[in-house]
Motif scaffolding. Structure first.
Motif, PDB file in Angstrom:
ATOM      1  N   VAL A  16      11.730  -0.612  -1.038  1.00  0.00           N
ATOM      2  CA  VAL A  16      10.456  -0.728  -1.764  1.00  0.00           C
ATOM      3  C   VAL A  16       9.651  -1.899  -1.220  1.00  0.00           C
ATOM      4  O   VAL A  16       8.420  -1.816  -1.075  1.00  0.00           O
ATOM      5  N   GLU A  17      10.330  -2.995  -0.916  1.00  0.00           N
ATOM      6  CA  GLU A  17       9.623  -4.152  -0.354  1.00  0.00           C
ATOM      7  C   GLU A  17       9.009  -3.828   1.012  1.00  0.00           C
ATOM      8  O   GLU A  17       7.924  -4.316   1.349  1.00  0.00           O
ATOM      9  N   SER A  18       9.679  -2.979   1.797  1.00  0.00           N
ATOM     10  CA  SER A  18       9.116  -2.587   3.094  1.00  0.00           C
ATOM     11  C   SER A  18       7.899  -1.677   2.904  1.00  0.00           C
ATOM     12  O   SER A  18       6.923  -1.766   3.654  1.00  0.00           O
ATOM     13  N   LEU A  19       7.955  -0.806   1.885  1.00  0.00           N
ATOM     14  CA  LEU A  19       6.811   0.058   1.584  1.00  0.00           C
ATOM     15  C   LEU A  19       5.635  -0.760   1.073  1.00  0.00           C
ATOM     16  O   LEU A  19       4.467  -0.440   1.346  1.00  0.00           O
ATOM     17  N   LYS A  20       5.929  -1.810   0.356  1.00  0.00           N
ATOM     18  CA  LYS A  20       4.880  -2.716  -0.144  1.00  0.00           C
ATOM     19  C   LYS A  20       4.100  -3.311   1.029  1.00  0.00           C
ATOM     20  O   LYS A  20       2.880  -3.486   0.952  1.00  0.00           O
ATOM     21  N   VAL A  21       4.793  -3.585   2.140  1.00  0.00           N
ATOM     22  CA  VAL A  21       4.138  -4.114   3.335  1.00  0.00           C
ATOM     23  C   VAL A  21       3.330  -3.016   4.033  1.00  0.00           C
ATOM     24  O   VAL A  21       2.218  -3.236   4.507  1.00  0.00           O
ATOM     25  N   SER A  22       3.900  -1.803   4.054  1.00  0.00           N
ATOM     26  CA  SER A  22       3.220  -0.671   4.714  1.00  0.00           C
ATOM     27  C   SER A  22       1.979  -0.220   3.953  1.00  0.00           C
ATOM     28  O   SER A  22       1.042   0.315   4.543  1.00  0.00           O
ATOM     29  N   PRO A  50      -0.239  -2.167   1.659  1.00  0.00           N
ATOM     30  CA  PRO A  50      -0.644  -3.425   1.006  1.00  0.00           C
ATOM     31  C   PRO A  50      -1.625  -3.201  -0.140  1.00  0.00           C
ATOM     32  O   PRO A  50      -2.500  -2.332  -0.071  1.00  0.00           O
ATOM     33  N   GLY A  51      -1.422  -3.978  -1.209  1.00  0.00           N
ATOM     34  CA  GLY A  51      -2.331  -3.922  -2.348  1.00  0.00           C
ATOM     35  C   GLY A  51      -2.150  -2.696  -3.229  1.00  0.00           C
ATOM     36  O   GLY A  51      -3.013  -2.412  -4.070  1.00  0.00           O
ATOM     37  N   LYS A  52      -1.026  -1.982  -3.050  1.00  0.00           N
ATOM     38  CA  LYS A  52      -0.820  -0.763  -3.842  1.00  0.00           C
ATOM     39  C   LYS A  52       0.518  -0.807  -4.580  1.00  0.00           C
ATOM     40  O   LYS A  52       1.482  -1.419  -4.112  1.00  0.00           O
ATOM     41  N   ASN A  53       0.554  -0.151  -5.741  1.00  0.00           N
ATOM     42  CA  ASN A  53       1.807   0.010  -6.466  1.00  0.00           C
ATOM     43  C   ASN A  53       2.695   1.012  -5.724  1.00  0.00           C
ATOM     44  O   ASN A  53       2.205   2.015  -5.200  1.00  0.00           O
ATOM     45  N   VAL A  54       3.979   0.728  -5.697  1.00  0.00           N
ATOM     46  CA  VAL A  54       4.934   1.602  -5.009  1.00  0.00           C
ATOM     47  C   VAL A  54       6.079   1.925  -5.971  1.00  0.00           C
ATOM     48  O   VAL A  54       6.646   1.025  -6.588  1.00  0.00           O
ATOM     49  N   THR A  55       6.419   3.215  -6.096  1.00  0.00           N
ATOM     50  CA  THR A  55       7.581   3.608  -6.894  1.00  0.00           C
ATOM     51  C   THR A  55       8.417   4.609  -6.113  1.00  0.00           C
ATOM     52  O   THR A  55       7.894   5.603  -5.606  1.00  0.00           O
ATOM     53  N   VAL A  56       9.703   4.315  -6.018  1.00  0.00           N
ATOM     54  CA  VAL A  56      10.659   5.213  -5.365  1.00  0.00           C
ATOM     55  C   VAL A  56      11.564   5.786  -6.450  1.00  0.00           C
ATOM     56  O   VAL A  56      12.147   5.037  -7.240  1.00  0.00           O
ATOM     57  N   ILE A  81       2.734   6.268  -4.247  1.00  0.00           N
ATOM     58  CA  ILE A  81       1.924   5.117  -3.850  1.00  0.00           C
ATOM     59  C   ILE A  81       0.656   5.153  -4.698  1.00  0.00           C
ATOM     60  O   ILE A  81      -0.168   6.053  -4.543  1.00  0.00           O
ATOM     61  N   ASN A  82       0.500   4.158  -5.595  1.00  0.00           N
ATOM     62  CA  ASN A  82      -0.531   4.231  -6.635  1.00  0.00           C
ATOM     63  C   ASN A  82      -0.377   5.566  -7.367  1.00  0.00           C
ATOM     64  O   ASN A  82       0.679   5.838  -7.911  1.00  0.00           O
ATOM     65  N   GLU A  83      -1.374   6.422  -7.345  1.00  0.00           N
ATOM     66  CA  GLU A  83      -1.255   7.718  -8.035  1.00  0.00           C
ATOM     67  C   GLU A  83      -0.995   8.868  -7.060  1.00  0.00           C
ATOM     68  O   GLU A  83      -1.022  10.033  -7.455  1.00  0.00           O
ATOM     69  N   LYS A  84      -0.724   8.545  -5.803  1.00  0.00           N
ATOM     70  CA  LYS A  84      -0.546   9.587  -4.792  1.00  0.00           C
ATOM     71  C   LYS A  84       0.930   9.739  -4.424  1.00  0.00           C
ATOM     72  O   LYS A  84       1.612   8.764  -4.119  1.00  0.00           O
TER      73      LYS A  84
END
Length: 313
Positions: A179-185, A187-193, A221-224
């Motif tokens: 999740v932390e790696s997706l946060k970098v990919s 940026p500025g977006k909510n991430v849920t796995v 990623i956010n709402e997508k």
């Protein structure tokens, strides 16, 4: 063609409805009020039906309402609730509300939304094995720059000198780092796995696991939602394999061709890829994300009645 009321499996019926059915003390669960899959005279039965007489005394007129609103009003009047599997005992954490913007994860059944399932027939889809476990997710929230580990309806807030099993697995299996790696990919977006938490004392542990595991099946990623091909790609790129993904039965296939004349129920039956046991069912996602007016996000599951009848024995 007669209109009737249908109570699907996992409905929790109030006492007065049970009395009308003559089923007080005769259903499943600790309160004997839960509808489950059973075999009656050699045939699998999934649910209860009743005439509309059960709605006598309902003050809200529903004739002019759309189908979804009708169902909501009827459910409220009857006092029927949906069974939720118990959470893992939470002596090692506090259960708090989900992070802002995150809601409980749900997938509707093909047997309940037949017309919705039919719309998927000509589409290119991903078919995965539905696992028997508990809904699990790890979220990065932009709002407070914080990582959350969640059950289906609650976030698991750690307490001093204790570590909840969900947090242990999230750390041990590298899902928090993912999740932390997706946060970098992103940026500025909510991430849920999202994944399925499986293992000892989780449901009936049909996979005979000796330790807890998580198998991933969705990324938001956010709402997508990431499409199946992108989701699989980012998981494989990070972990180096897809062993942490739920078993993939088919990918980028036309659903009608994959079914090859089988019904959804027939196709749901099979042997789990995790252990030699009847799998719980299947989940069908289109390769291109879309929405449906009845269920929202277009994703459908089909639980295997054979599996469900066995879990009741």
């Amino acid at each position: 063609g007669m209109k009737c009321l249908y109570f699907p499996i996992d409905s929790l019926l109030p006492e007065w409805v049970l009395e009308k059915f003559g089923l007080v003390g005769r259903l499943s669960g600790k309160d004997k009020n839960r509808v489950k899959t059973v075999k009656l005279r050699g045939q699998i039965s999934q649910g209860l039906v009743a005439t509309l007489d059960l709605l006598e005394g309902m003050s809200t007129p529903i004739a002019d309402l759309d189908e979804e609103t009708q169902c909501q009003k009827i459910t409220e009047f009857l006092g029927v609730e949906k069974y939720e599997p118990p959470a893992i005992p939470c002596h090692a954490a506090r259960l708090v509300r989900l992070p802002v913007g995150l809601s409980a994860y749900d997938i509707e059944g093909a047997d309940r939304y037949v017309d919705v399932a039919e719309e998927l027939m000509p589409q290119s889809v991903e078919i995965t094995e539905k696992l028997e476990g508990q809904n699990f997710s790890v979220t990065y929230s932009v709002l407070d720059n914080k990582i959350y580990v969640n059950q289906r309806k609650f976030s698991i807030q750690p307490i001093e000198e204790q570590i909840h099993e969900f947090w242990k697995v999230a750390e041990k299996k590298g899902i928090i780092k993912f999740v932390e790696s997706l946060k970098v990919s992103y940026p500025g977006k909510n991430v849920t796995v999202y994944g399925e938490f499986i293992g000892p004392k989780t449901q009936s542990n049909i996979y005979k696991l000796k330790d807890f595991e998580v198998r991933l099946f969705d990324i938001k990623i956010n709402e997508k939602w990431l499409t199946p091909d992108i989701r699989q790609s980012v998981i494989e790129k990070h972990f180096g394999h897809l062993d942490i993904h739920v078993p993939i039965l088919a990918m980028n296939v036309i659903l009608k061709e994959w079914l090859d004349g089988k019904s959804f129920i027939e196709a749901s039956h099979g042997v789990s890829q995790l252990h030699k046991t009847t799998r719980e069912g299947i989940v069908i996602k289109p390769m291109i994300e879309s929405r449906h007016e009845k269920i929202g996000r277009l994703v459908i599951k089909q639980r295997d009645p054979v599996y469900l009848s066995k879990t009741n024995n």
